[in-house]
Scaffold this motif. Structure first.
Motif, PDB file in Angstrom:
ATOM      1  N   GLU A 208      16.707  39.433  60.471  1.00 20.31           N
ATOM      2  CA  GLU A 208      17.863  39.921  59.713  1.00 20.31           C
ATOM      3  C   GLU A 208      17.924  39.289  58.326  1.00 20.31           C
ATOM      4  O   GLU A 208      18.109  39.980  57.324  1.00 20.31           O
ATOM      5  N   LEU A 209      17.744  37.968  58.276  1.00 18.47           N
ATOM      6  CA  LEU A 209      17.807  37.299  56.974  1.00 18.47           C
ATOM      7  C   LEU A 209      16.744  37.848  56.026  1.00 18.47           C
ATOM      8  O   LEU A 209      17.003  38.064  54.835  1.00 18.47           O
ATOM      9  N   LEU A 210      15.553  38.106  56.557  1.00 18.63           N
ATOM     10  CA  LEU A 210      14.460  38.562  55.684  1.00 18.63           C
ATOM     11  C   LEU A 210      14.611  40.028  55.276  1.00 18.63           C
ATOM     12  O   LEU A 210      14.411  40.371  54.105  1.00 18.63           O
TER      13      LEU A 210
ATOM     14  N   GLY B 257      15.781  31.303  63.412  1.00 17.65           N
ATOM     15  CA  GLY B 257      16.972  32.001  63.906  1.00 17.65           C
ATOM     16  C   GLY B 257      16.691  32.960  65.046  1.00 17.65           C
ATOM     17  O   GLY B 257      17.580  33.667  65.494  1.00 17.65           O
ATOM     18  N   GLY B 258      15.441  32.972  65.516  1.00 14.16           N
ATOM     19  CA  GLY B 258      15.061  33.899  66.580  1.00 14.16           C
ATOM     20  C   GLY B 258      14.655  35.250  66.006  1.00 14.16           C
ATOM     21  O   GLY B 258      14.833  35.517  64.810  1.00 14.16           O
ATOM     22  N   SER B 259      14.115  36.103  66.861  1.00 11.92           N
ATOM     23  CA  SER B 259      13.615  37.408  66.428  1.00 11.92           C
ATOM     24  C   SER B 259      14.675  38.179  65.638  1.00 11.92           C
ATOM     25  O   SER B 259      14.392  38.736  64.575  1.00 11.92           O
TER      26      SER B 259
ATOM     27  N   SER C 170      18.549  26.406  65.843  1.00  7.13           N
ATOM     28  CA  SER C 170      18.118  25.248  66.631  1.00  7.13           C
ATOM     29  C   SER C 170      17.582  25.657  68.000  1.00  7.13           C
ATOM     30  O   SER C 170      17.720  24.929  68.970  1.00  7.13           O
ATOM     31  N   GLY C 171      16.966  26.846  68.079  1.00  9.85           N
ATOM     32  CA  GLY C 171      16.246  27.237  69.296  1.00  9.85           C
ATOM     33  C   GLY C 171      14.856  26.604  69.294  1.00  9.85           C
ATOM     34  O   GLY C 171      14.643  25.558  68.668  1.00  9.85           O
ATOM     35  N   TYR C 172      13.930  27.228  69.981  1.00  9.70           N
ATOM     36  CA  TYR C 172      12.581  26.640  70.124  1.00  9.70           C
ATOM     37  C   TYR C 172      11.901  26.447  68.774  1.00  9.70           C
ATOM     38  O   TYR C 172      11.427  25.356  68.453  1.00  9.70           O
TER      39      TYR C 172
HETATM   40  P1  FDA Z   1      16.484  31.175  69.856  1.00  6.49           P
HETATM   41  O1  FDA Z   1      17.208  32.448  70.086  1.00  6.49           O
HETATM   42  O2  FDA Z   1      16.222  30.292  71.010  1.00  6.49           O
HETATM   43  O3  FDA Z   1      17.280  30.305  68.791  1.00  6.49           O
HETATM   44  C1  FDA Z   1      17.790  30.816  67.602  1.00  6.49           C
HETATM   45  C2  FDA Z   1      18.990  29.983  67.178  1.00  6.49           C
HETATM   46  O4  FDA Z   1      19.293  30.270  65.829  1.00  6.49           O
HETATM   47  C3  FDA Z   1      20.252  30.281  67.978  1.00  6.49           C
HETATM   48  O5  FDA Z   1      20.844  29.079  68.395  1.00  6.49           O
HETATM   49  C4  FDA Z   1      21.134  31.051  67.002  1.00  6.49           C
HETATM   50  O6  FDA Z   1      22.520  30.830  67.208  1.00  6.49           O
HETATM   51  C5  FDA Z   1      20.690  30.484  65.674  1.00  6.49           C
HETATM   52  N1  FDA Z   1      20.841  31.408  64.540  1.00  6.49           N
HETATM   53  C6  FDA Z   1      20.413  32.683  64.460  1.00  6.49           C
HETATM   54  N2  FDA Z   1      20.687  33.205  63.254  1.00  6.49           N
HETATM   55  C7  FDA Z   1      21.298  32.223  62.548  1.00  6.49           C
HETATM   56  C8  FDA Z   1      21.832  32.166  61.223  1.00  6.49           C
HETATM   57  N3  FDA Z   1      21.774  33.206  60.387  1.00  6.49           N
HETATM   58  N4  FDA Z   1      22.395  31.006  60.831  1.00  6.49           N
HETATM   59  C9  FDA Z   1      22.461  29.931  61.663  1.00  6.49           C
HETATM   60  N5  FDA Z   1      21.971  29.936  62.927  1.00  6.49           N
HETATM   61  C10 FDA Z   1      21.393  31.073  63.354  1.00  6.49           C
HETATM   62  N6  FDA Z   1      12.271  32.680  78.171  1.00  6.49           N
HETATM   63  C11 FDA Z   1      11.409  31.995  78.937  1.00  6.49           C
HETATM   64  O7  FDA Z   1      10.331  31.635  78.476  1.00  6.49           O
HETATM   65  N7  FDA Z   1      11.736  31.700  80.235  1.00  6.49           N
HETATM   66  C12 FDA Z   1      12.903  32.103  80.799  1.00  6.49           C
HETATM   67  O8  FDA Z   1      13.170  31.800  81.972  1.00  6.49           O
HETATM   68  C13 FDA Z   1      13.811  32.859  80.005  1.00  6.49           C
HETATM   69  N8  FDA Z   1      14.986  33.347  80.516  1.00  6.49           N
HETATM   70  C14 FDA Z   1      15.935  33.904  79.683  1.00  6.49           C
HETATM   71  C15 FDA Z   1      17.199  34.224  80.179  1.00  6.49           C
HETATM   72  C16 FDA Z   1      18.186  34.688  79.312  1.00  6.49           C
HETATM   73  C17 FDA Z   1      19.552  35.047  79.855  1.00  6.49           C
HETATM   74  C18 FDA Z   1      17.902  34.829  77.921  1.00  6.49           C
HETATM   75  C19 FDA Z   1      18.949  35.312  76.958  1.00  6.49           C
HETATM   76  C20 FDA Z   1      16.645  34.513  77.434  1.00  6.49           C
HETATM   77  C21 FDA Z   1      15.648  34.059  78.299  1.00  6.49           C
HETATM   78  N9  FDA Z   1      14.390  33.700  77.829  1.00  6.49           N
HETATM   79  C22 FDA Z   1      13.486  33.085  78.654  1.00  6.49           C
HETATM   80  C23 FDA Z   1      14.010  33.951  76.420  1.00  6.49           C
HETATM   81  C24 FDA Z   1      14.019  32.697  75.539  1.00  6.49           C
HETATM   82  O9  FDA Z   1      15.220  31.971  75.717  1.00  6.49           O
HETATM   83  C25 FDA Z   1      13.830  33.127  74.071  1.00  6.49           C
HETATM   84  O10 FDA Z   1      12.585  33.794  73.982  1.00  6.49           O
HETATM   85  C26 FDA Z   1      13.837  31.940  73.119  1.00  6.49           C
HETATM   86  O11 FDA Z   1      15.054  31.243  73.192  1.00  6.49           O
HETATM   87  C27 FDA Z   1      13.582  32.382  71.690  1.00  6.49           C
HETATM   88  O12 FDA Z   1      13.404  31.224  70.903  1.00  6.49           O
HETATM   89  P2  FDA Z   1      13.594  31.249  69.346  1.00  6.49           P
HETATM   90  O13 FDA Z   1      13.260  29.907  68.823  1.00  6.49           O
HETATM   91  O14 FDA Z   1      12.886  32.408  68.775  1.00  6.49           O
HETATM   92  O15 FDA Z   1      15.151  31.564  69.077  1.00  6.49           O
END
Ligand code: FDA
Length: 501
Positions: A291-293, A284-286, A13-15
């Protein structure tokens, strides 16, 4: 085991996951979202949902006995980290051999813990990284759509110039200007109207109360307040929290089968389940998606996945460092946790770097200018699944490429200002450049390589990637606006072409 069926499932539930869920739901497609973290919407005994960065408790980190903050020390003292009870806290640090990756865990993913910086990449660099994507359509339609949905706003320049809370940024700007470097304001999803009320003392403090990497109790437009609220509001979305997807396979009728484990607050798997769906979206993010794939390819459940699944990974060239200012160049005891300015030297052909001016809110004057540099590091690594766990081939030598670029820029700044680096911030004595962790994991399922040009995974139909795995290792700025805009583009295409009856 009974298979629980939905038309569509979104993992994470990320971006990427939030955009997919909203657009599916709006198209009338019932969607199940599976998130391994918890929902961050109920207050603890202290009346707060999140703990502060200054006094972290169990809510801070994902199943740890001690916090693992990026800044490990101050004046070489281990004053930053605390012992905690293992719990599904909001920030995780995933450790690989030469790189630790910070990620958010919970409903909203990284939006719960990040610095809110909402930056649109330079168009020419976007086009370089995504040669098959129509940049005119991205900059005309999908970037504006993403920014509007995310609630991006900008600091009032007059307030910025006058408030104590951004003295640290003005001091960093002065050092950049003395070097002849260009600085630029950075937009944010933190509500600046709220921040000004914090400064006036009329509302509870969050950005001005040292809250950020362990969550903001107020002011931040995280995804649970934007995309996910809208998605749930359609009535077409069901959200399961504390449920981790562990395996993906395909049934003989072509539908998708997911294995999950439901976690309790100690991290124990209390139930395993199976779900089925026609359309599967991976958000699930990078690390999570890749990992799943790679696991599915390795274990033979999805043998037709492309060889490039797992490849093209990079940390967005992240390097953190601090400079020591002169005694008369104060940074202030009061510091907002939300960065609003960067040094933009990306157009420098010799050494492209974008460095944001980060806060170091210790509550006392510390004369530190802290930076998160994003360097144009061309190195890439591969994620693979061996011996039951995910590994990353990133080497220390690959980090050294980022450090050399950051050093080239900040040596110039130090020379122009007669200043030096801070040696006391990153734990190990004399470590100046924090190059062993990143906030911006990107790639592993790169657009146009492991997927088609719209995130459809090669080798299989009705399987999509919508998250940071699609970005080829580097985008030159903080990545969430790009991730969101690409997900919007994928959903617009898929809902027209793939899901029509
Ligand atoms: P994201 O990581 O947001 O979401 C993935 C979700 O999937 C998570 O909630 C995870 O728990 C869940 N998940 C993963 N595997 C799973 C599974 N097998 N089963 C169920 N759930 C699963 N970027 C930016 O643009 N501006 C900024 O200011 C910042 N600052 C920043 C600070 C800090 C401390 C961090 C850690 C990161 C940033 N970022 C950032 C980066 C930004 O937050 C990041 O690039 C995005 O959240 C990535 O979005 P995604 O949708 O790829 O995955």
């Amino acid at each position: 085991e009974p298979v629980d069926n939905s038309p569509a499932i979104v993992v994470g539930s990320g971006y990427g996951g939030a955009v997919a869920a909203l657009r599916l739901a709006q198209a009338g497609i019932r969607t199940l979202v599976l998130e391994m973290g918890r929902a961050w919407n109920t207050a603890g005994p202290d009346g707060k949902v999140f703990c502060t960065t200054a006094s972290p408790d169990k809510r801070s980190m994902w199943f740890r006995a001690r916090t693992e903050a990026p800044l490990a020390s101050f004046l070489w003292l281990d004053v930053v980290n605390r012992d905690i009870t293992p719990y599904p806290g909001v920030l995780d640090r995933v450790r690989f051999a030469n790189m630790s990756v910070y990620v958010g865990r919970g409903v909203g993913g990284g939006s719960l813990v990040n610095g809110s910086m909402a930056v649109t990449p330079l168009r020419s660099y976007f086009a370089e990284q995504f040669p098959t994507v129509d940049a005119t359509e991205m900059y005309g339609t999908y970037f504006p759509r993403a920014r509007a949905m995310l609630g991006v706003n900008s600091i009032d320049p007059a307030w910025f110039e006058s408030t104590d809370w951004y003295r640290f940024t003005r001091t960093a700007r002065k050092a950049a200007q003395r070097t002849g470097l260009r600085t630029t304001f950075v937009p944010s999803v933190y509500d600046f109207a709220y921040m000004r009320k914090e400064a006036a003392g009329t509302v509870p403090r969050s950005a001005l109360g040292q809250e950020v990497i362990y969550g903001n109790n107020h002011g931040k437009r995280s995804l649970d307040k934007t995309y996910l609220a809208a998605a749930l509001g359609t009535g077409n979305v069901t959200l399961h929290t504390m449920e981790k997807v562990t395996a993906i396979s395909r049934a003989s009728d072509g539908s998708w089968v997911l294995e999950t484990g439901r976690l309790d607050d100690t991290g124990t798997v209390v139930e395993t389940k199976q779900y089925g769906c026609a359309y599967l979206f991976l958000g699930g993010g990078s690390l999570g998606t890749t990992e799943l794939l790679v696991r599915a390819r390795q274990s033979g459940t999805l043998p037709a996945l492309d060889a490039s699944v797992g490849a093209g990974w990079g940390p967005n060239g992240n390097v953190m460092l601090g400079r020591a200012n002169h005694l008369w160049d104060t940074t202030g005891a009061d510091q907002s946790t939300m960065p609003v300015m960067g040094i933009d030297d990306w157009a420098n052909p010799d050494n492209p770097v974008f460095a944001e001016m980060a806060p170091l809110p210790t509550g006392l004057e510390n004369w530190v200018s802290l930076y998160l540099a994003i360097t144009k590091n061309p190195e890439r690594a591969t994620l693979s699944y061996d011996n039951g766990s995910l590994s990353l081939s990133w080497s220390a030598a690959q980090s050294a490429v980022s450090v050399a670029m950051a050093k080239k820029l900040f040596d110039r700044i130090n020379a122009a200002n007669s200043t030096i680096y801070r040696y006391d911030l990153f734990g190990t004595p004399s470590k100046v450049f924090a190059d062993d962790f990143c906030y911006h994991p990107l790639g592993g399922c790169v657009l146009g390589k492991a997927t088609d040009d719209y995130g459809r995974v090669k080798g299989y139909s009705r399987l999509y990637v919508t998250d940071s795995s699609l970005v080829p290792g580097n985008i030159g700025v903080n990545p969430f606006v790009t991730i969101t805009a690409l997900a919007e583009r994928t959903m617009a295409r898929v809902l027209v072409e793939d899901t029509a009856p």
